[in-house]
Design an enzyme around this catalytic site. Structure first.
Site, PDB file in Angstrom:
ATOM      1  N   ASP A 166    -105.083 -79.990 -65.481  1.00 41.52           N
ATOM      2  CA  ASP A 166    -103.616 -80.401 -66.006  1.00 41.52           C
ATOM      3  C   ASP A 166    -103.941 -81.160 -67.379  1.00 41.52           C
ATOM      4  OD1 ASP A 166    -100.771 -81.150 -66.332  1.00 41.52           O
ATOM      5  OD2 ASP A 166    -100.624 -80.727 -64.162  1.00 41.52           O
ATOM      6  N   HIS A 215    -100.085 -76.854 -69.777  1.00 45.45           N
ATOM      7  CA  HIS A 215    -100.668 -78.196 -69.211  1.00 45.45           C
ATOM      8  C   HIS A 215    -102.066 -78.101 -69.358  1.00 45.45           C
ATOM      9  CE1 HIS A 215     -97.266 -80.128 -66.940  1.00 45.45           C
ATOM     10  NE2 HIS A 215     -97.057 -78.998 -66.393  1.00 45.45           N
ATOM     11  N   GLU A 279     -93.796 -75.005 -66.783  1.00 48.37           N
ATOM     12  CA  GLU A 279     -93.457 -76.158 -67.743  1.00 48.37           C
ATOM     13  C   GLU A 279     -94.362 -75.517 -69.118  1.00 48.37           C
ATOM     14  OE1 GLU A 279     -92.207 -79.876 -65.158  1.00 48.37           O
ATOM     15  OE2 GLU A 279     -94.423 -79.600 -65.537  1.00 48.37           O
TER      16      GLU A 279
HETATM   17  C1  TNX Z   1     -93.310 -81.026 -62.261  1.00 47.29           C
HETATM   18  S1  TNX Z   1     -93.968 -78.960 -60.108  1.00 47.29           S
HETATM   19  C2  TNX Z   1     -94.535 -80.451 -62.420  1.00 47.29           C
HETATM   20  C3  TNX Z   1     -95.535 -81.481 -62.438  1.00 47.29           C
HETATM   21  C4  TNX Z   1     -95.144 -82.682 -62.294  1.00 47.29           C
HETATM   22  C5  TNX Z   1     -94.071 -82.835 -61.369  1.00 47.29           C
HETATM   23  C6  TNX Z   1     -93.670 -84.136 -60.906  1.00 47.29           C
HETATM   24  C7  TNX Z   1     -94.714 -78.256 -61.339  1.00 47.29           C
HETATM   25  C8  TNX Z   1     -94.847 -77.266 -61.082  1.00 47.29           C
HETATM   26  N1  TNX Z   1     -94.763 -79.155 -62.434  1.00 47.29           N
HETATM   27  O1  TNX Z   1     -96.464 -81.264 -63.448  1.00 47.29           O
HETATM   28  O2  TNX Z   1     -96.202 -83.577 -61.813  1.00 47.29           O
HETATM   29  O3  TNX Z   1     -93.020 -82.112 -61.678  1.00 47.29           O
HETATM   30  O4  TNX Z   1     -92.843 -84.213 -59.874  1.00 47.29           O
END
Ligand code: TNX
Length: 482
Positions: A166, A215, A279
């Protein structure tokens, strides 16, 4: 189904384990589990034993995949299953029937190592019963990982999803790119292999996650040439989503990722390989000449399509190597790669859409099974972002009402995710995980009609004594203890 009378079946120094073949993993696990606390070296022998493990393929239909029967009578204990997974789960049930002192790491004297006479017929509802752990935001040592895997196995969960990379740190040694783990804590390949073997010896598959195309800050800090913009970059020190992501217009970035997967596939035999996909802001790609050129060459209408193109590329790369891609539900955007399995996290809608399109789905909605959430409203609650109480967590049904029967067949199962922004110690992690992971394990295993929260609460109150014996921390939820 469980039927039991009050008589006890005792184990003693004459106890033996009969296994379908020498070095049978479930038999070895059982012998191992008995050795420390009893101080006995319980022999494993092919054929008959006072604890009899039997695999009977001809009865696979009766048991179902991973199903088993356990019979304990004054004449002995028998576990029979259609497959080796079923024998693992039968052994875990036997473990849970033994006194909690069986969890001790050293020899305990004065214990009557006995279980009640019992007849159990048992099989899981779903084939994917997962627990995830983020080791990027905060690092957790191999011993903790193995302890977590053992607890998943105790709950008959069969997937450990290891979120290895990440923005905040890359946690797996990659021989071709030493700078990835040059600074900061990480697992050597030997350690990762030892985790895979430890999990396999308990019937658990380790699904590694290598995040792309977002990420990626920890990679860009080490190899800035794989970004769109000029560096230098630094691993993130705050929580969130960051604009600097992999430059997928650059062939060298794609080669880097292929090389990483080549090493990852050598370490992890899992059929499923997680590529993240969540994301990923498109701001840099919109400005990047290489990414724009890629879009033009490939006839891609927008940056969402470029993300989808990237996922397809790795879908194909993995498929050519006999593996299957799994990704977070953002991989639906811009079109789903043909072989992709979707982890539905922003709700259940992504899972529904993927199932309608004929894709397999793992349900892991943040509304219910995100164990980084608070247990209740309040400033002093461990957890962050929002609230998911034990009862709310338990109430989740992966087969959502809007699904047709054939869509529901694409639901492989359920997984709880443990994001580690909010804690940095083993005990800090454990109070987020337990008892909510136990609730998720029950969602994955038990038929919906047989589930009942009040009943779960009563059983967890009893089960907590086992966690105490193991030295595992858990949240003292008022739904259980008032
Ligand atoms: C979303 S769930 C994210 C993570 C974070 C999390 C915190 C996901 C695929 N991505 O990067 O840690 O929310 O709840």
């Amino acid at each position: 189904m469980v039927a039991s009378t009050s008589a006890l079946v005792h184990l003693d120094t004459d106890t033996t384990i009969g296994a379908p073949e020498a070095e049978h993993p479930a038999a070895a696990l059982l012998a191992d589990c008995l050795r420390g606390p009893t101080g006995w070296e319980v022999p494993v022998q092919v054929g008959a034993g006072s604890i009899q493990l039997r695999r009977d393929g001809s009865r696979s239909q009766d048991f179902g995949a991973e199903g088993y029967e356990l019979d304990a009578t004054p004449d002995g204990i028998g576990i029979v299953a259609g497959d080796d997974a079923g024998l693992f789960w039968g052994v875990q049930s036997l473990r849970q029937l033994l006194p909690v002192a069986i969890e001790a790491r050293t020899t305990v004297t004065g214990v009557d190592w006995a279980i009640p006479t019992v007849h159990i017929e048992d099989h899981p509802r779903f084939c994917w019963r997962g627990g995830h752990l983020d080791v990027s935001r905060h690092f957790f040592a191999v011993d903790f990982i193995k302890g977590f895997i053992d607890l998943l196995a105790l709950h008959k969960q069969n997937v450990f999803h290891w979120h290895l990379t990440d923005d905040h740190g890359w946690r797996l040694q990659i021989e071709q790119y030493p700078e990835l783990t040059h600074r900061g804590a990480s697992y050597t390949q030997a350690e990762a292999r030892s985790v895979v073997a430890y999990a396999a010896a308990r019937g658990i598959t380790v699904v590694p996650e290598i995040e792309l195309p977002g990420h990626a800050l920890a990679v860009l800090a080490a190899y800035p040439e794989f970004a769109c913009a000029e560096g230098p970059f630094h691993p993130a020190t705050e929580w969130g989503v960051f604009d600097d992501v992999f430059c997928v217009g650059n062939d060298a970035t794609l080669a880097f990722l292929r090389h990483v997967f080549d090493e990852v596939l050598e370490i992890f035999p899992s059929r499923f390989i997680h590529v993240g996909g969540d994301e990923c802001p498109k701001t840099r790609w919109a400005q990047c000449p290489k990414c724009q050129a890629r879009m033009q060459q490939q006839g891609l209408a927008n940056e969402e399509a470029l993300q989808s193109w990237t996922i397809r590329l790795f879908d194909q790369y993995l498929a050519q190597r006999g593996r299957r891609l799994v990704g977070w539900d953002e991989i639906l955007e811009g079109g789903l790669a043909p072989g992709a399995t979707v982890m539905s996290w922003r709700g259940v809608e992504g899972g529904l859409e993927a199932a309608r399109a004929g894709h397999d789905v793992v349900m892991t909605p943040q509304t219910h099974v995100y164990l980084d959430r608070k247990h209740y409203e309040g400033d002093h609650e461990p957890g962050r972002l929002s609230v998911s109480s034990l009862e709310n967590c338990y109430s989740f049904d992966p087969t959502i009402a809007a699904m047709t029967v054939s869509e529901a067949q694409h639901v492989l199962g359920v997984q709880a995710n443990v994001w580690s922004e909010g804690f940095d110690t083993p005990a800090g992690a454990e109070v987020m995980i337990w008892p909510r992971m136990s609730a998720v394990a029950e969602i994955g295993w038990t038929a919906q009609a047989d589930r009942n929260f009040a009943d779960f609460v009563g059983r967890f109150r009893h089960f907590a004594q086992r966690l105490d014996a193991m030295g595992v921390a858990y949240y003292r939820d008022r739904a259980i203890w008032g």
